[in-house]
Design a protein around this motif. Sequence first.
Motif, PDB file in Angstrom:
ATOM      1  N   ASP A   1       0.856  -1.029  -0.130  1.00  0.00           N
ATOM      2  CA  ASP A   1       0.106  -0.108  -0.160  1.00  0.00           C
ATOM      3  C   ASP A   1       0.948   1.091  -0.177  1.00  0.00           C
ATOM      4  N   LEU A   2       0.947   1.886  -1.044  1.00  0.00           N
ATOM      5  CA  LEU A   2       1.959   2.776  -1.191  1.00  0.00           C
ATOM      6  C   LEU A   2       1.509   4.268  -0.735  1.00  0.00           C
TER       7      LEU A   2
ATOM      8  N   PRO B   1       7.676   7.141   1.501  1.00  0.00           N
ATOM      9  CA  PRO B   1       9.214   7.447   1.879  1.00  0.00           C
ATOM     10  C   PRO B   1       9.420   8.549   3.115  1.00  0.00           C
ATOM     11  N   VAL B   2      10.467   8.394   3.773  1.00  0.00           N
ATOM     12  CA  VAL B   2      10.515   8.973   5.046  1.00  0.00           C
ATOM     13  C   VAL B   2      12.126   9.423   4.862  1.00  0.00           C
ATOM     14  N   PRO B   3      12.648  10.503   4.767  1.00  0.00           N
ATOM     15  CA  PRO B   3      13.996  11.030   4.512  1.00  0.00           C
ATOM     16  C   PRO B   3      15.011  10.436   5.662  1.00  0.00           C
ATOM     17  N   LEU B   4      15.778   9.893   4.988  1.00  0.00           N
ATOM     18  CA  LEU B   4      16.862   9.320   5.933  1.00  0.00           C
ATOM     19  C   LEU B   4      17.199  10.173   6.957  1.00  0.00           C
ATOM     20  N   SER B   5      17.669  11.377   6.685  1.00  0.00           N
ATOM     21  CA  SER B   5      17.883  12.589   7.755  1.00  0.00           C
ATOM     22  C   SER B   5      17.068  12.740   8.979  1.00  0.00           C
TER      23      SER B   5
ATOM     24  N   ARG C   1      14.307   2.960   1.878  1.00  0.00           N
ATOM     25  CA  ARG C   1      14.990   2.184   2.808  1.00  0.00           C
ATOM     26  C   ARG C   1      15.861   1.486   1.552  1.00  0.00           C
ATOM     27  N   PRO C   2      17.236   1.938   1.764  1.00  0.00           N
ATOM     28  CA  PRO C   2      18.002   0.698   1.159  1.00  0.00           C
ATOM     29  C   PRO C   2      18.054  -0.576   1.608  1.00  0.00           C
TER      30      PRO C   2
ATOM     31  N   GLY D   1      17.640   4.476  -1.767  1.00  0.00           N
ATOM     32  CA  GLY D   1      16.656   4.347  -1.141  1.00  0.00           C
ATOM     33  C   GLY D   1      15.263   4.715  -2.122  1.00  0.00           C
ATOM     34  N   LEU D   2      15.592   5.769  -2.774  1.00  0.00           N
ATOM     35  CA  LEU D   2      14.357   6.520  -3.548  1.00  0.00           C
ATOM     36  C   LEU D   2      14.333   5.522  -5.012  1.00  0.00           C
ATOM     37  N   ARG D   3      15.653   5.227  -5.497  1.00  0.00           N
ATOM     38  CA  ARG D   3      15.275   4.042  -6.321  1.00  0.00           C
ATOM     39  C   ARG D   3      14.448   2.852  -6.015  1.00  0.00           C
TER      40      ARG D   3
END
Length: 402
Positions: A173-174, A179-183, A319-320, A369-371
């Motif tokens: 479920d997108l 996405p949550v930024p790694l920072s 997340r990678p 992660g974005l890929r």
Amino acid sequence: MKVVICLNTAWNLVNFRAGLIRALVAAGYEVAAVAPDDKYADGLKALGCRFVPLHMENGGTNPVQDAMLTWRFLRLFTHERPDVYLGYTVKPNVYGSLAAHIMGIPVINNIAGLGAVFIRGGLLVRVVRWLYRTALKRSAKVFFQNPDDRALFIEGGLVRAEVTELLPGSGIDLTRFVPVPLSSCAALNVSSRTRTGIQNASKSSIADQVRNDDSGSFRFLLISRMLRDKGVGEYVEAARQLRQRWSLAEFCLLGFLDVQNPAAISRAEMEAWVAEGVVNYLGVSDDVRTQIATADCVVLPSYREGTPRTLLEAAAMARPIITTDAVGCREVVDDGVNGYLCQVRDAKNLADKMEQMLRLSPDQRTEMGLRGRAKMEAEFDEQIVIDKYLAAIAQLTNRSRP
């Protein structure tokens, strides 16, 4: 029209099939969700379906108990009279399907992974193969989550090729896993000074900068049932190797202990690892998003999977990933693109891949992660799974109408 959907736990229904149940209800089907009763059963009411408890010994192989389970399925179907039966996991797929065939109820199966029995081999595999062949013989549709399992069943004569179809796992479920930024990770408390330094550093100096900065850590996270077949032992050994060089790297585990499985990690063994200081066991969570959000990399060194849901969730949250070059796992990771593939049952190779991840800059990990998120959007959207189920069920219910 009534649909019965059955899995081996109510937890499984709530966490992995909620989207499908909602879609079936929205399409006008009456849905009866069947599983052994547990504390997660109440969560099914919010999905618009009706929960029907059914006792089953998930880890047992007693033929008398399995015969009783078939009888319980027959009694269930006699009462419910569904138009379609959806089976998941081994016992609902085998004994539920057998009972449904006896009652003349169309069956759609989902083979989500072959589990410990197929990994180990031996006499039990021959018995399970025979059970699958018998149970799937008259199924209207059999979904598989990876091409390897599909080929294994077809070539082994366990299922007719023309009734099989591939799904992208259980889908993701997108809109829920975003996405949550790694920072923003709570675990990555590296100061701005250090983060900038890491971005500008050569690969050879990254380890030293992270080791010498006491303000934060790098968190690896393994999410699964605590089973040896999930590569938990290799993960712990890789953590031992890495902690000697990366003192601030954190190695976490999240998932059920003491499960009914011959490959289960005992609570005593987990407590010994924690006491050793090599890993941090986080227990279980009703919402894995909170833990994925605090991770820098999600790891699953499993021996074999259908398509691991936890990796789909991690990738959807950008997340990678590190996982094995194994059936079901390799489908989620393009090596070097959105993560790394490691060798199966090889703790040293796993440690090498984890160290490669540690040596990447935050920008490189973010891009990786974005890929992964883009891959989920293109290939693993839950709506793909839902649409295929709705099409199959509509076809069957139209045929079954008088």
